[in-house]
Enzyme design. Structure first.
Site, short mmCIF file in Angstrom:
data_model
loop_
_atom_site.label_atom_id
_atom_site.label_comp_id
_atom_site.label_asym_id
_atom_site.label_seq_id
_atom_site.Cartn_x
_atom_site.Cartn_y
_atom_site.Cartn_z
N HIS A 287 -5.62 -1.35 -5.32
CA HIS A 287 -6.63 -1.17 -6.38
C HIS A 287 -6.13 -0.24 -7.49
O HIS A 287 -4.93 -0.11 -7.69
CB HIS A 287 -7.96 -0.71 -5.77
CG HIS A 287 -8.31 -1.52 -4.56
ND1 HIS A 287 -8.90 -2.75 -4.63
CD2 HIS A 287 -8.08 -1.30 -3.23
CE1 HIS A 287 -9.05 -3.25 -3.40
NE2 HIS A 287 -8.54 -2.39 -2.54
N GLU A 301 -11.76 4.17 -2.81
CA GLU A 301 -10.53 3.74 -2.14
C GLU A 301 -9.31 3.97 -3.02
O GLU A 301 -8.27 4.43 -2.56
CB GLU A 301 -10.64 2.26 -1.76
CG GLU A 301 -9.36 1.72 -1.12
CD GLU A 301 -9.45 0.24 -0.76
OE1 GLU A 301 -10.50 -0.39 -1.04
OE2 GLU A 301 -8.48 -0.27 -0.20
N HIS A 354 -4.55 0.59 2.07
CA HIS A 354 -5.95 0.34 1.76
C HIS A 354 -6.88 1.10 2.70
O HIS A 354 -6.46 1.52 3.78
CB HIS A 354 -6.28 -1.16 1.89
CG HIS A 354 -5.65 -1.99 0.81
ND1 HIS A 354 -6.35 -2.48 -0.24
CD2 HIS A 354 -4.35 -2.37 0.64
CE1 HIS A 354 -5.52 -3.16 -1.05
NE2 HIS A 354 -4.30 -3.10 -0.52
N GLU A 424 -4.86 -0.85 6.78
CA GLU A 424 -6.23 -0.38 6.53
C GLU A 424 -6.36 0.89 7.34
O GLU A 424 -6.57 0.85 8.55
CB GLU A 424 -7.26 -1.42 6.96
CG GLU A 424 -7.21 -2.74 6.20
CD GLU A 424 -7.94 -2.69 4.85
OE1 GLU A 424 -8.37 -1.58 4.45
OE2 GLU A 424 -8.06 -3.75 4.20
ZN LIG Z 1 -8.44 -2.36 -0.48
#
Ligand SMILES: [Zn+2]
Length: 483
Positions: A287, A301, A354, A424
């Protein structure tokens, strides 16, 4: 001689001849505790308050082991509870038991409990671990289990650990020591002052290129006073429950015992060879810019993963491995450009970072690789291996649920041309995961974990033994072969 001088002499003699009443009682009652006994002050303090008593033969029996029943009676009297003998719901404590009243009172306050078979076992002797828990509950010192209870007693100057780093939780406790700990719990003037502690054992900080936090108390919840470089000599007073009480440059605090060694670590100030490696790691913080990614608990995030990516970059930069980031600032980068970034920059692996989110209803860590039979990215086996090593290191540093290594059809993985993994690190909207995600020290630890997971991949999957010395930059070693 003047009259007032005679008066003065009389007063002086009288004060010598008439000692304090309580001292007379105490010292005359106990024929085996002399004034130079190591627990004299504490035993007298408790005897004067009728918290402990001598035996009918005038002795105190300082080396006699303390039973659970006796401990309950002493604790009950110390807390001024009602000790009137009465029936209990324990099958082995009748109303004629001398401690029955105190046992009932302590059970009602949640300080002491019996066994699952309905017994209390009043004649079982108490060990140091049980004592630590009892004192923590009775005086609200905050310890919940044997480890945290021992740490709290040490931090408050009530107990010390042993030089071997243990608290001796299984060791039986005798009346003299129980008296010392009880008196120190009741009255702070008996506690061990920092300046009375002997810091007599020299040890060395052993953290590779990392620093070691010197903290106010034995635990990561205590504030950091300063950070110590590897190789720093420290003076150790005692160690217990994984924490050492130390003095360094006149400052007293606590450090994690696992980062101390008895000999000075042989770290050269700059362990990095001059020649650059031919390896390049691509870090892809997800992002950025107009795309905040997932949000939760007041965090975005895009900011969290950039911060962790930079920590990972810092660790790689301490080695000869090259490192490139798809973004180093809060800017938007197209997914297609991220996927192409690796080949454009001669990358060997691609690590996309992430955080997850699912309306606060899920938690844990997972790592994805592209495994489609369409195989746009042909590096399926290597991507899976990279994911396995990253996930394992992530699990080492953050105590979160392991959701595993999974196939995932993400554009940055699918369109990549090198071994690629998408981690993640946790759920940003989870109340458990955010405890790690929000903490700067934990984010740094995650950056280090991703660095080590990448090294593990190079070492085990690619057979790159040249990365072996790079582990030493953080005082680590390769994982076992997992793929
Ligand atoms: Zn993400």
């Amino acid at each position: 001689m003047k009259k007032w001088i005679l008066m003065l002499i009389f007063v002086l003699i009288a004060s010598v001849l008439v000692p304090h009443q309580s001292q007379v009682n105490a010292s005359t009652n106990l024929n085996d505790i002399s004034a130079n006994h190591r627990a004299y002050k504490e035993i007298m303090y408790l005897v004067d308050r009728s918290i402990v008593n001598g035996y009918d033969d005038g002795s105190f029996k300082p080396l006699k082991q303390v039973t659970r029943g006796e401990a309950a009676a002493m604790l009950g009297r110390a807390l001024k509870l009602d000790g009137t003998k009465k029936g209990t719901h324990f099958s082995d404590v009748g109303s004629n038991n001398m401690a029955s009243g105190y046992i009932v009172a302590l059970v009602n306050k949640g300080i002491i409990s019996g066994y699952s078979d309905g017994t209390f076992r009043p004649n079982n002797v108490l060990n140091r671990g049980e004592m630590a828990i009892l004192l923590n509950r009775a005086f609200n010192f905050g310890g919940q289990n044997a480890t945290t209870a021992a740490a709290a007693l040490m931090q408050k100057g009530i107990a010390q650990g042993y030089p071997d780093g243990s608290f001796g939780a299984q060791e039986k406790i005798v009346r003299a020591d129980f008296s010392i700990f009880l008196a120190r719990s009741l009255n702070e003037s008996f506690r061990i002052k920092s300046d009375e502690v002997s810091f007599s054992t020299t040890m060395y900080v052993n953290t590779g290129s990392d620093t070691l936090n010197l903290r106010k108390g034995p635990g990561t919840s205590y504030a950091s006073i300063s950070s110590l470089k590897s190789g720093t000599a420290v003076a150790v007073a005692s160690s217990a429950s994984g924490w050492s009480h130390i003095k360094v440059n006149g400052v007293i605090g606590y450090v994690s015992t696992s980062y101390l060694s008895t000999s000075k670590p042989s770290v050269s100030p700059n362990p990095i060879p001059v020649v650059k490696s031919n390896l390049t790691v691509i870090i892809d913080p997800g992002h950025g810019g107009k795309d905040p990614g997932a949000t939760g608990n007041g965090f975005l995030e895009k900011n969290v993963v950039l911060n962790i990516g930079k920590h990972m970059q810092d660790y790689i930069e301490k080695t000869p491995i090259n490192v490139k980031m798809t973004r180093e600032t809060d800017k938007f980068v197209e997914l297609a450009d991220r996927a192409k970034f690796a080949s454009r920059n001669d990358g060997d692996v691609f690590v996309s970072i992430h955080t997850n989110a699912l309306n606060g209803s899920a938690n844990g860590q997972e790592t994805f690789y592209y495994a489609s039979t369409a195989a746009v990215n042909p590096n399926v086996k290597s991507s899976r291996a990279l994911s396995i090593y990253l996930q394992a290191r992530m699990q080492e540093v953050w105590d979160l649920k392991n959701r595993g290594v999974k196939a995932g059809n993400y554009q940055v993985l699918r369109q990549n041309t090198v071994p690629a993994a998408l981690v993640e690190i946790g759920f940003i909207d989870s109340t458990t995961d955010i405890q790690y995600i929000k903490d700067e020290a934990d984010r740094k630890a995650m950056g280090k974990a991703l660095f080590l997971g990448t090294l593990d991949y190079f070492y085990h999957y690619e057979g790159r033994t040249d990365v072996l010395p790079y582990y030493k930059t953080v005082g680590a070693a390769p994982s076992y072969k997992r793929h």
